[in-house]
Design a protein around this motif. Structure first.
Motif, PDB file in Angstrom:
ATOM      1  N   SER A  38       0.849  -1.183   0.000  1.00 38.28           N
ATOM      2  CA  SER A  38       0.000   0.000   0.000  1.00 38.28           C
ATOM      3  C   SER A  38       0.888   1.236   0.000  1.00 38.28           C
ATOM      4  N   HIS A  39       0.368   2.302  -0.548  1.00 39.23           N
ATOM      5  CA  HIS A  39       1.089   3.578  -0.605  1.00 39.23           C
ATOM      6  C   HIS A  39       0.459   4.518   0.412  1.00 39.23           C
ATOM      7  N   TYR A  40       1.259   5.399   0.982  1.00 37.41           N
ATOM      8  CA  TYR A  40       0.730   6.286   2.011  1.00 37.41           C
ATOM      9  C   TYR A  40       1.543   7.565   2.153  1.00 37.41           C
ATOM     10  N   THR A  41       0.922   8.525   2.784  1.00 35.07           N
ATOM     11  CA  THR A  41       1.541   9.752   3.267  1.00 35.07           C
ATOM     12  C   THR A  41       1.103   9.856   4.716  1.00 35.07           C
ATOM     13  N   ALA A  42       2.024  10.176   5.607  1.00 28.45           N
ATOM     14  CA  ALA A  42       1.676  10.171   7.032  1.00 28.45           C
ATOM     15  C   ALA A  42       2.568  11.112   7.820  1.00 28.45           C
ATOM     16  N   VAL A  43       2.123  11.425   9.003  1.00 31.36           N
ATOM     17  CA  VAL A  43       2.929  12.156   9.977  1.00 31.36           C
ATOM     18  C   VAL A  43       3.342  11.156  11.036  1.00 31.36           C
ATOM     19  N   ARG A  44       4.610  11.122  11.357  1.00 29.71           N
ATOM     20  CA  ARG A  44       5.127  10.250  12.400  1.00 29.71           C
ATOM     21  C   ARG A  44       5.815  11.106  13.442  1.00 29.71           C
ATOM     22  N   ILE A  45       6.132  10.489  14.563  1.00 19.42           N
ATOM     23  CA  ILE A  45       6.680  11.234  15.692  1.00 19.42           C
ATOM     24  C   ILE A  45       7.975  10.577  16.166  1.00 19.42           C
ATOM     25  N   SER A  46       8.977  11.418  16.434  1.00 19.91           N
ATOM     26  CA  SER A  46      10.274  10.919  16.890  1.00 19.91           C
ATOM     27  C   SER A  46      10.238  10.666  18.395  1.00 19.91           C
ATOM     28  N   ASN A  47      11.302  10.138  18.904  1.00 18.56           N
ATOM     29  CA  ASN A  47      11.428   9.849  20.329  1.00 18.56           C
ATOM     30  C   ASN A  47      11.270  11.105  21.188  1.00 18.56           C
ATOM     31  N   SER A  48      11.728  12.244  20.687  1.00 17.83           N
ATOM     32  CA  SER A  48      11.638  13.486  21.467  1.00 17.83           C
ATOM     33  C   SER A  48      10.341  14.255  21.204  1.00 17.83           C
ATOM     34  N   GLY A  49       9.460  13.702  20.365  1.00 16.06           N
ATOM     35  CA  GLY A  49       8.184  14.353  20.096  1.00 16.06           C
ATOM     36  C   GLY A  49       8.144  15.173  18.825  1.00 16.06           C
ATOM     37  N   LYS A  50       9.256  15.221  18.079  1.00 20.46           N
ATOM     38  CA  LYS A  50       9.247  15.948  16.806  1.00 20.46           C
ATOM     39  C   LYS A  50       8.368  15.206  15.807  1.00 20.46           C
ATOM     40  N   ARG A  51       7.592  15.972  15.070  1.00 15.90           N
ATOM     41  CA  ARG A  51       6.752  15.387  14.033  1.00 15.90           C
ATOM     42  C   ARG A  51       7.415  15.587  12.687  1.00 15.90           C
ATOM     43  N   TYR A  52       7.298  14.589  11.842  1.00 16.98           N
ATOM     44  CA  TYR A  52       7.814  14.727  10.482  1.00 16.98           C
ATOM     45  C   TYR A  52       6.854  14.054   9.521  1.00 16.98           C
ATOM     46  N   HIS A  53       6.858  14.566   8.327  1.00 15.22           N
ATOM     47  CA  HIS A  53       5.936  14.151   7.282  1.00 15.22           C
ATOM     48  C   HIS A  53       6.618  13.122   6.384  1.00 15.22           C
ATOM     49  N   LYS A  54       5.975  11.972   6.218  1.00 22.74           N
ATOM     50  CA  LYS A  54       6.471  10.933   5.311  1.00 22.74           C
ATOM     51  C   LYS A  54       5.619  10.993   4.048  1.00 22.74           C
ATOM     52  N   GLU A  55       6.272  11.229   2.915  1.00 19.20           N
ATOM     53  CA  GLU A  55       5.550  11.295   1.643  1.00 19.20           C
ATOM     54  C   GLU A  55       5.979  10.153   0.746  1.00 19.20           C
ATOM     55  N   ASP A  56       5.066   9.743  -0.107  1.00 16.67           N
ATOM     56  CA  ASP A  56       5.340   8.686  -1.083  1.00 16.67           C
ATOM     57  C   ASP A  56       5.861   7.423  -0.422  1.00 16.67           C
ATOM     58  N   GLY A  57       5.306   7.098   0.740  1.00 17.61           N
ATOM     59  CA  GLY A  57       5.704   5.888   1.445  1.00 17.61           C
ATOM     60  C   GLY A  57       5.060   4.664   0.842  1.00 17.61           C
ATOM     61  N   ILE A  58       5.684   3.536   1.067  1.00 16.45           N
ATOM     62  CA  ILE A  58       5.106   2.264   0.653  1.00 16.45           C
ATOM     63  C   ILE A  58       5.340   1.253   1.765  1.00 16.45           C
ATOM     64  N   ASN A  59       4.287   0.542   2.097  1.00 21.55           N
ATOM     65  CA  ASN A  59       4.363  -0.617   2.987  1.00 21.55           C
ATOM     66  C   ASN A  59       4.246  -1.841   2.103  1.00 21.55           C
ATOM     67  N   TRP A  60       4.927  -2.899   2.472  1.00 17.77           N
ATOM     68  CA  TRP A  60       4.760  -4.153   1.747  1.00 17.77           C
ATOM     69  C   TRP A  60       4.932  -5.315   2.699  1.00 17.77           C
ATOM     70  N   ILE A  61       4.487  -6.473   2.260  1.00 13.34           N
ATOM     71  CA  ILE A  61       4.540  -7.680   3.075  1.00 13.34           C
ATOM     72  C   ILE A  61       5.847  -8.416   2.797  1.00 13.34           C
ATOM     73  N   LEU A  62       6.485  -8.860   3.876  1.00 11.05           N
ATOM     74  CA  LEU A  62       7.655  -9.722   3.729  1.00 11.05           C
ATOM     75  C   LEU A  62       7.157 -11.147   3.558  1.00 11.05           C
ATOM     76  N   ILE A  63       7.641 -11.789   2.524  1.00 12.29           N
ATOM     77  CA  ILE A  63       7.310 -13.187   2.264  1.00 12.29           C
ATOM     78  C   ILE A  63       8.615 -13.971   2.318  1.00 12.29           C
ATOM     79  N   ASP A  64       8.686 -14.959   3.221  1.00 13.43           N
ATOM     80  CA  ASP A  64       9.931 -15.723   3.350  1.00 13.43           C
ATOM     81  C   ASP A  64       9.973 -16.875   2.342  1.00 13.43           C
ATOM     82  N   LYS A  65      11.033 -17.655   2.392  1.00 12.10           N
ATOM     83  CA  LYS A  65      11.211 -18.746   1.418  1.00 12.10           C
ATOM     84  C   LYS A  65      10.104 -19.794   1.507  1.00 12.10           C
ATOM     85  N   ALA A  66       9.507 -19.927   2.677  1.00  9.14           N
ATOM     86  CA  ALA A  66       8.409 -20.881   2.859  1.00  9.14           C
ATOM     87  C   ALA A  66       7.054 -20.249   2.473  1.00  9.14           C
TER      88      ALA A  66
END
Length: 149
Positions: free
Chosen positions: A113-141
């Motif tokens: 899936s493709h996405y754009t999102a705001v994420r937060i760092s350990n210290s609370g800083k927010r940053y914008h993620k653009e043109d992100g992609i999530n995908w599924i890991l498929i192992d040899k089995a």
């Protein structure tokens, strides 16, 4: 800031996981994640030093991060040990958890899936993620083993 071990990409399990991320990315997108060749360890190093942020979590009921490259560790302001023991839900604020859960479900259903999102760092800083992609890991089995982003 990265780790007491500044070279997690040298660990055998990280080398194997890097290969799984690269091969699964190509399977779902038809594209290469890196334009590099070399040994498995060299590819793991290139992925760790890439100019884009890359993270991955497992398939636990409350997924735990199991990978972050240098760019991601710097963005999240965490070292390797702290990042890879953190539930991935902590990367997003409570207000956007529902959207994050929808994205993860869509990825599970479609393989990517493709996405754009705001994420937060350990210290609370927010940053914008653009043109992100999530995908599924498929192992040899052919088993699902996680989701990189």
């Amino acid at each position: 800031m990265i780790s007491e071990n500044n070279y997690p990409w040298q660990e055998e399990k990280v080398v194997r996981h890097s290969q799984l991320m690269v091969s699964s990315y190509q399977r779902w997108t038809g594209k290469t994640l890196l334009n590099t060749t070399g040994s498995l360890k060299e590819i793991a190093q290139e992925l760790f030093e890439a100019d884009f942020a890359l993270v991955s979590h497992g398939i636990e009921a409350d997924p735990i991060f199991n990978y972050a490259n240098r760019k991601a560790l710097l963005l999240w302001e965490l070292n390797w040990e702290d990042f890879t023991s953190m539930p991935s839900r902590r990367s997003a604020e409570e207000l956007v958890q529902e959207e994050r859960n929808r994205l993860l479900a869509e990825t599970t259903a479609k393989g990517k899936s493709h996405y754009t999102a705001v994420r937060i760092s350990n210290s609370g800083k927010r940053y914008h993620k653009e043109d992100g992609i999530n995908w599924i890991l498929i192992d040899k089995a052919k088993q699902k083993s996680g989701q990189p982003a």
